[in-house]
Motif scaffolding. Structure first.
Motif, short mmCIF file in Angstrom:
data_model
loop_
_atom_site.label_atom_id
_atom_site.label_comp_id
_atom_site.label_asym_id
_atom_site.label_seq_id
_atom_site.Cartn_x
_atom_site.Cartn_y
_atom_site.Cartn_z
N GLY A 105 -2.35 10.42 -12.22
CA GLY A 105 -1.15 9.67 -11.81
C GLY A 105 -1.49 8.28 -11.40
N ALA A 106 -0.49 7.44 -11.33
CA ALA A 106 -0.71 6.07 -10.90
C ALA A 106 -0.52 6.03 -9.41
CB ALA A 106 0.27 5.13 -11.57
N SER B 168 -7.66 0.11 1.24
CA SER B 168 -6.42 -0.57 1.64
C SER B 168 -5.19 0.29 1.41
CB SER B 168 -6.27 -1.89 0.87
OG SER B 168 -7.34 -2.76 1.17
N GLY B 169 -5.33 1.43 0.70
CA GLY B 169 -4.21 2.34 0.51
C GLY B 169 -3.37 2.06 -0.72
N TYR B 170 -3.89 1.24 -1.66
CA TYR B 170 -3.11 0.96 -2.87
C TYR B 170 -3.22 2.13 -3.82
CZ TYR B 170 -2.77 -3.84 -1.26
OH TYR B 170 -2.51 -4.97 -0.54
N PRO C 163 0.83 -1.21 0.00
CA PRO C 163 0.00 0.00 0.00
C PRO C 163 0.86 1.26 0.00
CG PRO C 163 -0.77 -1.59 1.64
CD PRO C 163 0.53 -2.09 1.14
N GLY C 164 0.39 2.27 -0.73
CA GLY C 164 1.09 3.54 -0.78
C GLY C 164 2.20 3.60 -1.81
#
Length: 370
Positions: free
Chosen positions: A369-370, A324-326, A288-289
């Motif tokens: 952005g990705a 989940s923060g992906y 994540p992140g």
């Protein structure tokens, strides 16, 4: 001391000459006492001639060297004189013993000394050989030393070879014993295997006769080497069928709502399942992140899709993805979801209506952005 006496041959001849002369003097004295009553004044020349000729023949034999044709006659003549000189005191001893007269020690020693001296010459002269110069003696000594060295080397080589052969014999015996033991063990293993297989074959034959397999078992196709691809193990108790064909299942996930909430055991199980999917796909584990690659994005969506039963829809999976923060743009997520649905259709899996409808209806603009 004369130089010739310093040589080994000269020393031996000198010692033998002195002994011979002493024995000759003893023989003259003893023989004269024996023959004087019989011959009177003629005893002196008779005794002197016998012992003088005996000494001369010994000297002549020395001068002849090892020439057998020359020494043969003087050897025989010297042997005859030896017997005569020894016979006189011997006969006197015999007559005195018969008459009971006392025996003189010199008379007893004389025949023994005469015969022993002649025997010493007989044995020593052939071994002495001819007198040679110092140069020749040195050459002969060098040759004898060379021969002695070679003989010693041959003896050492023979000893080494004998030791080698003895060691080789011991090793061959040990190797043969080890080979025999190994072959016996192999035969024993074959015997045990044959007995076990025979017993198993009888049991199998009995089982086949009692419980024949249905035709559907034989109809199951086995994987082929060229066309087989590794897939994740099937989920136990999930409603999605035929997931082996599309490679989208996850293993042993606990049921939940697909969000990061839940017990620590459930979260650990989801993390392990995600790591298993990443290993099967051959990509790093998504974190994540952090920006995700296309492969990692596909792994995350497959994980979120089948984390619950029934499988999640597009909206549920997208929300779980964000919660989940992906990191990933909406367009990339939508393309990856469309590819996942296409795999399910190609594999014959029924696509849930919510997922299919949402995919068709989603027309949101792509994120930057990705």
């Amino acid at each position: 001391m004369p130089k010739r006496l310093q040589k080994p041959r000269g020393m031996v001849l000198s010692v033998l000459g002195v002994i011979t002369l002493a024995v000759a003097i003893l023989s003259v004295a003893v023989t004269y006492d024996i023959l004087a009553p019989w011959f009177g004044g003629w005893a002196v020349p008779t005794v002197g001639a016998l012992d003088a000729l005996w000494v001369v023949f010994q000297a002549t034999e020395i001068l002849a060297g090892n020439n057998k044709s020359r020494t043969r006659r003087v050897q025989y003549a010297g042997l005859a004189l030896t017997l005569i000189n020894a016979a006189v005191p011997t006969a006197h001893l015999i007559l005195a013993a018969k008459g009971g007269a006392p025996l003189d020690l010199a008379v007893v020693i004389t025949p023994i000394a005469v015969i022993a001296t002649k025997g010493a010459w007989w044995m020593a002269l052939p071994s002495l050989g001819r007198p040679v110069s110092d140069t020749t003696r040195q050459d002969l000594a060098t040759k004898r030393q060379t021969v002695a060295d070679r003989l010693e080397e041959m003896e050492a080589e023979a000893a080494h070879r004998i030791e080698l052969l003895e060691l080789a014999t011991t090793l061959e015996t040990r190797v043969a014993a080890a080979e025999t033991k190994y072959r016996v063990s192999v035969l024993k293993a074959q015997q045990d295997m044959t007995q076990q297989l025979h017993g198993q074959a009888e049991t199998t034959e009995k089982t086949i006769a009692e419980k024949p397999l249905p035709a559907s078992v034989a109809a199951i196709r086995l994987p082929e080497l060229e066309g087989w691809e590794p897939t994740a193990p099937a989920l136990p108790g999930t409603a999605v069928t035929d997931r082996h064909a599309i490679g989208t299942q996850v293993s042993g996930l606990p049921l939940g709502n697909g969000t990061p909430d839940g017990t620590p055991a459930q979260r650990a199980a989801r993390t392990a399942a995600l790591a298993d999917l990443a290993a099967v796909a051959g990509v790093p584990v998504p974190e994540p992140g952090e920006p995700l690659t296309d492969g990692q994005l596909d792994v995350v969506l497959r994980h979120l899709r089948y984390v619950d039963d029934p499988p999640q829809s597009y909206r549920q999976a997208r929300d779980s993805f964000r919660d989940s923060g992906y990191v990933g743009s909406e367009a990339r997520v939508r393309r990856a979801w469309s590819a996942l649905m296409a795999k399910e259709k190609a594999g014959g899996t029924q696509v849930d209506r919510d997922g299919g409808a949402e995919q068709a209806e989603e027309e949101e603009p792509e994120d930057a952005g990705a």
